[in-house]
Enzyme design. Structure first.
Site, PDB file in Angstrom:
ATOM      1  N   GLU A 262      64.191  46.335  38.924  1.00  0.00           N
ATOM      2  CA  GLU A 262      65.479  45.477  38.888  1.00  0.00           C
ATOM      3  C   GLU A 262      66.406  46.396  40.249  1.00  0.00           C
ATOM      4  OE1 GLU A 262      67.129  45.511  35.257  1.00  0.00           O
ATOM      5  OE2 GLU A 262      65.901  43.786  34.573  1.00  0.00           O
ATOM      6  N   GLU A 395      74.533  45.197  50.934  1.00  0.00           N
ATOM      7  CA  GLU A 395      75.139  45.484  49.736  1.00  0.00           C
ATOM      8  C   GLU A 395      75.968  46.502  49.605  1.00  0.00           C
ATOM      9  OE1 GLU A 395      72.893  47.272  46.562  1.00  0.00           O
ATOM     10  OE2 GLU A 395      73.487  46.068  44.938  1.00  0.00           O
TER      11      GLU A 395
HETATM   12  P1  NAD Z   1      69.413  54.634  43.550  1.00  0.00           P
HETATM   13  O1  NAD Z   1      68.302  53.973  44.298  1.00  0.00           O
HETATM   14  O2  NAD Z   1      70.023  55.578  44.713  1.00  0.00           O
HETATM   15  O3  NAD Z   1      69.017  55.743  42.547  1.00  0.00           O
HETATM   16  C1  NAD Z   1      68.356  55.177  41.260  1.00  0.00           C
HETATM   17  C2  NAD Z   1      67.652  56.260  40.405  1.00  0.00           C
HETATM   18  O4  NAD Z   1      66.496  56.656  41.334  1.00  0.00           O
HETATM   19  C3  NAD Z   1      68.454  57.534  40.491  1.00  0.00           C
HETATM   20  O5  NAD Z   1      67.843  58.163  38.959  1.00  0.00           O
HETATM   21  C4  NAD Z   1      67.911  58.446  41.587  1.00  0.00           C
HETATM   22  O6  NAD Z   1      67.947  59.765  41.086  1.00  0.00           O
HETATM   23  C5  NAD Z   1      66.526  58.000  41.543  1.00  0.00           C
HETATM   24  N1  NAD Z   1      65.668  58.098  42.829  1.00  0.00           N
HETATM   25  C6  NAD Z   1      66.220  58.096  43.985  1.00  0.00           C
HETATM   26  N2  NAD Z   1      65.234  58.255  44.898  1.00  0.00           N
HETATM   27  C7  NAD Z   1      64.252  58.480  44.399  1.00  0.00           C
HETATM   28  C8  NAD Z   1      62.872  58.678  44.741  1.00  0.00           C
HETATM   29  N3  NAD Z   1      62.532  58.943  46.129  1.00  0.00           N
HETATM   30  N4  NAD Z   1      61.801  58.755  43.907  1.00  0.00           N
HETATM   31  C9  NAD Z   1      62.124  58.625  42.372  1.00  0.00           C
HETATM   32  N5  NAD Z   1      63.360  58.476  42.059  1.00  0.00           N
HETATM   33  C10 NAD Z   1      64.243  58.197  42.876  1.00  0.00           C
HETATM   34  O7  NAD Z   1      70.253  53.590  42.911  1.00  0.00           O
HETATM   35  P2  NAD Z   1      71.854  54.014  42.633  1.00  0.00           P
HETATM   36  O8  NAD Z   1      72.864  54.322  43.543  1.00  0.00           O
HETATM   37  O9  NAD Z   1      71.906  54.908  41.594  1.00  0.00           O
HETATM   38  O10 NAD Z   1      72.343  52.812  41.922  1.00  0.00           O
HETATM   39  C11 NAD Z   1      72.839  51.641  42.604  1.00  0.00           C
HETATM   40  C12 NAD Z   1      71.891  50.727  43.094  1.00  0.00           C
HETATM   41  O11 NAD Z   1      71.029  50.015  41.765  1.00  0.00           O
HETATM   42  C13 NAD Z   1      72.341  49.315  43.774  1.00  0.00           C
HETATM   43  O12 NAD Z   1      71.619  48.890  44.915  1.00  0.00           O
HETATM   44  C14 NAD Z   1      72.299  48.125  42.673  1.00  0.00           C
HETATM   45  O13 NAD Z   1      72.484  46.975  43.011  1.00  0.00           O
HETATM   46  C15 NAD Z   1      71.152  48.594  41.868  1.00  0.00           C
HETATM   47  N6  NAD Z   1      70.973  48.074  40.654  1.00  0.00           N
HETATM   48  C16 NAD Z   1      70.334  47.170  40.268  1.00  0.00           C
HETATM   49  C17 NAD Z   1      70.360  46.393  39.036  1.00  0.00           C
HETATM   50  C18 NAD Z   1      69.649  45.250  38.736  1.00  0.00           C
HETATM   51  O14 NAD Z   1      69.394  44.872  37.517  1.00  0.00           O
HETATM   52  N7  NAD Z   1      69.047  44.499  39.679  1.00  0.00           N
HETATM   53  C19 NAD Z   1      71.112  47.129  37.935  1.00  0.00           C
HETATM   54  C20 NAD Z   1      71.925  48.273  38.224  1.00  0.00           C
HETATM   55  C21 NAD Z   1      71.839  48.618  39.599  1.00  0.00           C
HETATM   56  O1  6OD Z   2      72.496  42.552  31.254  1.00  0.00           O
HETATM   57  C1  6OD Z   2      71.386  43.282  31.628  1.00  0.00           C
HETATM   58  O2  6OD Z   2      70.421  43.178  30.884  1.00  0.00           O
HETATM   59  C2  6OD Z   2      71.168  43.932  32.916  1.00  0.00           C
HETATM   60  N1  6OD Z   2      70.095  44.567  33.207  1.00  0.00           N
HETATM   61  C3  6OD Z   2      72.379  44.100  33.757  1.00  0.00           C
HETATM   62  C4  6OD Z   2      72.242  44.811  35.032  1.00  0.00           C
HETATM   63  C5  6OD Z   2      73.412  44.749  35.713  1.00  0.00           C
HETATM   64  C6  6OD Z   2      73.548  45.595  36.828  1.00  0.00           C
HETATM   65  O3  6OD Z   2      74.283  46.251  37.324  1.00  0.00           O
END
Ligand code: NAD
Ligand code: 6OD
Length: 491
Positions: A262, A395
């Site tokens: 996700e 984003e």
């Molecule tokens: P991120 O990708 O920086 O980090 C997410 C997780 O991945 C953290 O726990 C981090 O420590 C880990 N991580 C980072 N590099 C890694 C590597 N090389 N190997 C393994 N693990 C690693 O994301 P963030 O800044 O924590 O979150 C924000 C992002 O998450 C935004 O892009 C947002 O859109 C996305 N997001 C998506 C959803 C969805 O449902 N599609 C939901 C929430 C957040």
């Molecule tokens: O509602 C959910 O199940 C879900 N995965 C939400 C994600 C939100 C993102 O920031």
């Protein structure tokens, strides 16, 4: 700026250790890092910094637990344990919500009414769902009978972001456990507290040792990468940035792990002239600025039909101006602090880029006056940008939206789809045929019509294009978290 409510004083921030094989442990090398409160910039506590050694221990515990009491438990007993986790989360809601707001900077009303209740509901929902999960069977003429049996995938690594920490972690963990897997969780380094408490909650609920393991640490060259590279991890469920997803995919390729992703979004919010503008604005304030805009589903690209563009902008800007930015524990606060310094710098940089790209800041664009501490940014509305601008394409994940007028349905569909993301979209119209027509052409995993973030956990949730791989929710989660073996018996 001080978060000084009675609530926050009652619930103390916690130091965070790993939870491995049913015990809280520090890192073998004793390393820790500081957990910072983004609303005050003060240190909340210490977090154990895990690495390969801790991941090795956690994966070994999870592997051993796969064939232990967890496997032998009856479905009814497993349902009861999973439901009990949800019950305890609700019993400890105030404490968990306080820790979540201290860690993230989000308003307490939000963590106590959305994040924590939804985390509990994730367990209740998937426990109940488990009772109904079946497989398939086929009779092949009168020659054979085929039936599939469902079994766990094995040890599942779950890597989480910081924006909805407990909600998203449990969205993976609840179906993962319901399907009989054992798990190793890597919480986001910026938000370790509620995940830490979850270890204790699982133990109290009766989860056998080794079934749930939690290792803190960073991503690259740390606990995150050690988890994705571990040969005994069978699947990875990852939520986070698209760029991180690409790195994890290549690490996971070495042992061909099953992946569920996700990822990021840059979601269009499309407003047609025939919609009810007051209703649109009420929801658009949320889809733009709730949780400081740090929700992957936020509709940060707003497209408004030209006939109502001026009226929308005037009303939307006036209402956004009223949103109180400040102390997460003040009930009047609608927008809290961004999660940390690095993210604050990133969002601020995008606001600067918007100006360099010719954008006009209609509202916000800066730190609120008089607030010198904490990572606060006012709700920001930008107009005057073209489709090729970085601020329209990338984003930002903050309280920043762009508003662009459009003239025709075809034009707005093309603009909405002009992105490598494909997570979600909202469409506002009272024309039923148009709603169906446009929804069917938007390249996104989720399209809301006349609403936003209305969730039914049975539905497929996820993104297309570079917003994700696979879907979770209801049966889709069980498909990811289980393996099927087809058994063919000659009659
Ligand atoms: P991120 O990708 O920086 O980090 C997410 C997780 O991945 C953290 O726990 C981090 O420590 C880990 N991580 C980072 N590099 C890694 C590597 N090389 N190997 C393994 N693990 C690693 O994301 P963030 O800044 O924590 O979150 C924000 C992002 O998450 C935004 O892009 C947002 O859109 C996305 N997001 C998506 C959803 C969805 O449902 N599609 C939901 C929430 C957040
Ligand atoms: O509602 C959910 O199940 C879900 N995965 C939400 C994600 C939100 C993102 O920031």
């Amino acid at each position: 700026m001080q978060a000084n409510s009675i609530l926050e004083k009652r619930v103390k921030a916690i130091d965070c250790n790993h939870f491995i094989n049913g015990e809280y442990v520090s890192s073998k090398n004793g390393k820790t890092f500081e957990n910072i409160n983004p609303a005050t910039e003060e240190v909340l506590g210490k977090v154990a910094e895990g690495g390969k050694e801790e991941i090795d221990l956690a994966v070994a515990a999870a592997k051993k637990a796969l064939n232990g009491p967890w496997k032998k438990m009856t479905t009814n007993d497993r349902i009861a344990v999973i439901r009990r986790i949800g019950d305890i989360i609700l019993e400890r809601k105030e404490e968990l919500a306080t820790l979540e707001s201290l860690d993230t900077g989000k308003p307490y009303w939000l963590s106590s009414t959305v994040d924590i209740p939804r985390a509990a509901y994730n367990f209740h929902f998937f426990a109940d769902y488990l009772r109904a999960v079946g497989t398939e069977a086929y009779q092949t003429d009168d020659q054979a009978i085929n039936y599939a049996i469902r079994r766990p995938v094995g040890v599942v690594g779950m890597i989480n972001p910081w924006n909805l920490p407990l909600l998203l972690l449990t969205w993976k963990m609840a179906p993962g456990l319901a399907a009989g897997n054992t798990v190793v969780i890597k919480p986001a380094e910026l938000t370790p507290m509620t995940a830490t408490l979850l270890g204790e909650i699982c133990r109290e609920a009766g989860v056998p040792d080794g079934v749930v393991n939690i290792v803190h640490g960073f991503g690259p060259d740390s606990a995150g990468s050690a988890l994705t590279e571990h040969p005994d991890v069978d699947a990875i469920s990852f939520t986070g940035e698209t760029t991180t997803g690409k790195i994890i995919m290549s690490a996971a390729a070495k042992s061909l792990k099953k992946l569920s992703y996700e990822l990021g979004g840059k979601n269009p919010n499309i407003i047609f002239g025939d919609s009810d503008l007051d209703e649109v604005i009420e929801t658009t304030l949320k889809s733009s600025f709730i949780n400081q805009g740090e929700v992957c589903l936020c509709g940060s690209r707003i497209y408004v039909e030209r006939s109502v563009y001026d009226e929308f902008l005037e009303k939307f800007t006036a209402k956004a101006k009223e949103l109180v930015v400040g102390d997460p524990f003040d009930p009047k606060t609608k927008v809290g602090a961004l999660v940390g310094e690095e993210h604050y710098e990133r969002v601020t940089k995008y606001i600067q880029i918007a100006q360099e790209e010719g954008g006009q800041i209609l509202l916000g664009g800066k730190r609120p006056e008089g607030m010198d501490k904490g990572y606060y940014i006012e709700p920001t509305i930008i107009v005057g940008l073209t489709a090729d601008c970085r601020v329209i394409r990338e984003e930002i994940f903050g309280p920043v939206v762009t508003v662009v007028p459009f003239d025709t349905e075809e034009e707005v569909i093309e603009r909405a789809n002009d992105t490598h993301y494909g997570l979600s979209a909202s469409i506002w119209t009272n024309d039923l045929r148009r709603a169906h027509r446009v929804a069917g052409q938007i390249e996104a995993g989720i399209v809301w019509v006349n609403t936003w973030f209305l969730r039914d956990l049975r539905t497929p949730f996820g993104g297309m294009k570079q917003s994700g791989i696979g879907r979770e929710g209801g049966m889709h989660s069980f498909e990811f978290y289980s393996e099927l073996t087809n058994i063919c018996i000659k009659l």
